[in-house]
Design a protein around this motif. Sequence first.
Motif, PDB file in Angstrom:
ATOM      1  N   GLY A 198      38.461  30.437  51.609  1.00  0.00           N
ATOM      2  CA  GLY A 198      38.299  30.370  50.166  1.00  0.00           C
ATOM      3  C   GLY A 198      37.184  31.180  49.558  1.00  0.00           C
ATOM      4  O   GLY A 198      36.831  30.972  48.398  1.00  0.00           O
ATOM      5  N   HIS A 199      36.611  32.123  50.294  1.00  0.00           N
ATOM      6  CA  HIS A 199      35.564  32.979  49.724  1.00  0.00           C
ATOM      7  C   HIS A 199      36.228  34.074  48.886  1.00  0.00           C
ATOM      8  O   HIS A 199      37.075  34.825  49.382  1.00  0.00           O
ATOM      9  N   LEU A 200      35.835  34.165  47.620  1.00  0.00           N
ATOM     10  CA  LEU A 200      36.374  35.167  46.702  1.00  0.00           C
ATOM     11  C   LEU A 200      35.250  36.103  46.282  1.00  0.00           C
ATOM     12  O   LEU A 200      34.270  35.678  45.681  1.00  0.00           O
ATOM     13  N   ILE A 201      35.395  37.390  46.624  1.00  0.00           N
ATOM     14  CA  ILE A 201      34.375  38.388  46.324  1.00  0.00           C
ATOM     15  C   ILE A 201      34.817  39.233  45.131  1.00  0.00           C
ATOM     16  O   ILE A 201      35.932  39.766  45.129  1.00  0.00           O
ATOM     17  N   VAL A 202      33.957  39.360  44.135  1.00  0.00           N
ATOM     18  CA  VAL A 202      34.230  40.197  42.964  1.00  0.00           C
ATOM     19  C   VAL A 202      33.089  41.186  42.810  1.00  0.00           C
ATOM     20  O   VAL A 202      31.920  40.796  42.753  1.00  0.00           O
ATOM     21  N   TYR A 203      33.409  42.483  42.770  1.00  0.00           N
ATOM     22  CA  TYR A 203      32.394  43.503  42.553  1.00  0.00           C
ATOM     23  C   TYR A 203      32.188  43.715  41.056  1.00  0.00           C
ATOM     24  O   TYR A 203      33.135  43.661  40.276  1.00  0.00           O
ATOM     25  N   THR A 204      30.953  43.987  40.674  1.00  0.00           N
ATOM     26  CA  THR A 204      30.675  44.217  39.256  1.00  0.00           C
ATOM     27  C   THR A 204      31.404  45.455  38.740  1.00  0.00           C
ATOM     28  O   THR A 204      31.694  45.563  37.551  1.00  0.00           O
ATOM     29  N   GLY A 205      31.728  46.394  39.648  1.00  0.00           N
ATOM     30  CA  GLY A 205      32.485  47.574  39.251  1.00  0.00           C
ATOM     31  C   GLY A 205      33.846  47.217  38.683  1.00  0.00           C
ATOM     32  O   GLY A 205      34.358  47.911  37.789  1.00  0.00           O
ATOM     33  N   LEU A 206      34.441  46.161  39.178  1.00  0.00           N
ATOM     34  CA  LEU A 206      35.723  45.693  38.646  1.00  0.00           C
ATOM     35  C   LEU A 206      35.547  45.177  37.226  1.00  0.00           C
ATOM     36  O   LEU A 206      36.357  45.471  36.335  1.00  0.00           O
ATOM     37  N   ILE A 207      34.494  44.420  37.006  1.00  0.00           N
ATOM     38  CA  ILE A 207      34.227  43.866  35.670  1.00  0.00           C
ATOM     39  C   ILE A 207      33.968  44.996  34.672  1.00  0.00           C
ATOM     40  O   ILE A 207      34.520  45.009  33.576  1.00  0.00           O
ATOM     41  N   VAL A 208      33.156  45.953  35.079  1.00  0.00           N
ATOM     42  CA  VAL A 208      32.805  47.082  34.209  1.00  0.00           C
ATOM     43  C   VAL A 208      34.054  47.849  33.787  1.00  0.00           C
ATOM     44  O   VAL A 208      34.190  48.268  32.630  1.00  0.00           O
ATOM     45  N   ASN A 209      34.988  48.035  34.714  1.00  0.00           N
ATOM     46  CA  ASN A 209      36.166  48.851  34.447  1.00  0.00           C
ATOM     47  C   ASN A 209      37.372  48.058  33.960  1.00  0.00           C
ATOM     48  O   ASN A 209      38.469  48.614  33.860  1.00  0.00           O
ATOM     49  N   SER A 210      37.174  46.786  33.642  1.00  0.00           N
ATOM     50  CA  SER A 210      38.217  45.977  33.022  1.00  0.00           C
ATOM     51  C   SER A 210      38.052  46.076  31.511  1.00  0.00           C
ATOM     52  O   SER A 210      37.017  45.701  30.967  1.00  0.00           O
ATOM     53  N   ASP A 211      39.074  46.590  30.840  1.00  0.00           N
ATOM     54  CA  ASP A 211      38.988  46.769  29.389  1.00  0.00           C
ATOM     55  C   ASP A 211      39.166  45.461  28.627  1.00  0.00           C
ATOM     56  O   ASP A 211      38.878  45.395  27.429  1.00  0.00           O
ATOM     57  N   SER A 212      39.648  44.456  29.307  1.00  0.00           N
ATOM     58  CA  SER A 212      39.805  43.146  28.676  1.00  0.00           C
ATOM     59  C   SER A 212      39.602  42.067  29.736  1.00  0.00           C
ATOM     60  O   SER A 212      39.733  42.324  30.943  1.00  0.00           O
ATOM     61  N   GLN A 213      39.294  40.868  29.276  1.00  0.00           N
ATOM     62  CA  GLN A 213      39.130  39.779  30.228  1.00  0.00           C
ATOM     63  C   GLN A 213      40.455  39.426  30.907  1.00  0.00           C
ATOM     64  O   GLN A 213      40.470  38.914  32.033  1.00  0.00           O
ATOM     65  N   GLU A 214      41.578  39.721  30.244  1.00  0.00           N
ATOM     66  CA  GLU A 214      42.883  39.445  30.838  1.00  0.00           C
ATOM     67  C   GLU A 214      43.138  40.334  32.060  1.00  0.00           C
ATOM     68  O   GLU A 214      43.754  39.895  33.041  1.00  0.00           O
ATOM     69  N   GLU A 215      42.685  41.587  32.001  1.00  0.00           N
ATOM     70  CA  GLU A 215      42.808  42.478  33.158  1.00  0.00           C
ATOM     71  C   GLU A 215      42.032  41.912  34.340  1.00  0.00           C
ATOM     72  O   GLU A 215      42.546  41.828  35.463  1.00  0.00           O
ATOM     73  N   LEU A 216      40.801  41.539  34.077  1.00  0.00           N
ATOM     74  CA  LEU A 216      39.953  40.961  35.123  1.00  0.00           C
ATOM     75  C   LEU A 216      40.561  39.674  35.669  1.00  0.00           C
ATOM     76  O   LEU A 216      40.603  39.450  36.888  1.00  0.00           O
ATOM     77  N   THR A 217      41.062  38.829  34.786  1.00  0.00           N
ATOM     78  CA  THR A 217      41.652  37.555  35.193  1.00  0.00           C
ATOM     79  C   THR A 217      42.885  37.773  36.061  1.00  0.00           C
ATOM     80  O   THR A 217      43.129  37.034  37.017  1.00  0.00           O
ATOM     81  N   GLY A 218      43.665  38.806  35.744  1.00  0.00           N
ATOM     82  CA  GLY A 218      44.840  39.113  36.550  1.00  0.00           C
ATOM     83  C   GLY A 218      44.478  39.441  37.989  1.00  0.00           C
ATOM     84  O   GLY A 218      45.120  38.961  38.932  1.00  0.00           O
ATOM     85  N   VAL A 219      43.441  40.246  38.167  1.00  0.00           N
ATOM     86  CA  VAL A 219      42.992  40.597  39.520  1.00  0.00           C
ATOM     87  C   VAL A 219      42.479  39.358  40.243  1.00  0.00           C
ATOM     88  O   VAL A 219      42.788  39.141  41.424  1.00  0.00           O
TER      89      VAL A 219
END
Length: 266
Positions: free
Chosen positions: A104-125
């Motif tokens: 259950g470890h979920l890793i998110v890089y800040t680069g993904l957040i930076v390059n998400s134009d909307s929170q929905e894009e980030l949420t989808g990933v």
Amino acid sequence: MRKTIIQGSITVLLFFGTWFALTQIDWVKVFNVQKVTDKTEQKLGELFWEVFKKTENESTKAPVVNAIDSIVTHICTSNAIDRKKVKVHVLNKDEVNAFALPNGHLIVYTGLIVNSDSQEELTGVICHELAHIELNHVMKKLVKEIGLSVLISMTTGNGGPEVIKQAAKMLSSSAFDRGLEKEADIKAVDYLIQAKVNPELFAEFLYKLSDKENDALKYLTWVSTHPDSKERAEYIIEYSKGKTADYKPILSKEKWENLKAELGTE
């Protein structure tokens, strides 16, 4: 001749009788395989996370950590996923990437957040990676690529630090089987709709990733680990048809803007 026929009949009856008896046995329970696998997964999660913890810088900024936690919690609550089993880590790294580790470890890089134009894009990933966790894809991949016996040896101290490091790196930089990726995409759409998040924006993110020449995306790890982004976007949109909901953002506009500003993107 008669004796031969009788002996043959007895042999056949014994074979099918033995086969039937064996099928009635719960071999998983007898050999305690599931218990061993669960313990192995828990230990592997700890070992692999330790690799990233030592080599990467984990974000402790409240606007960043709280925003990602809010998204994950909302998705879990909306889809009856045990939130306590999901361990979220945000790492300060420019790569556009997110991935799951065992247990259950979920890793998110800040680069993904930076390059998400909307929170929905980030949420989808994030939903896609949660699907990998919930569908047990992480352990399936490890068992297939490395083997259960080797994984168990890692947890008993016989794997060696370099083997553990390479196995952890594999999860962050190589793709799942095509079938598992599609299964995770479809499950992610279900998660999004249940959480009242528009899945078409997740598809738009995939379309964006399919354009590898986009100068705004310099570290496209999620492209190399999730190939055929355009094809995936298309079947996500097709599967989403007719599954509308009263879509609304998980984060407030202010919280999303604070998250982006904290990472220097506003």
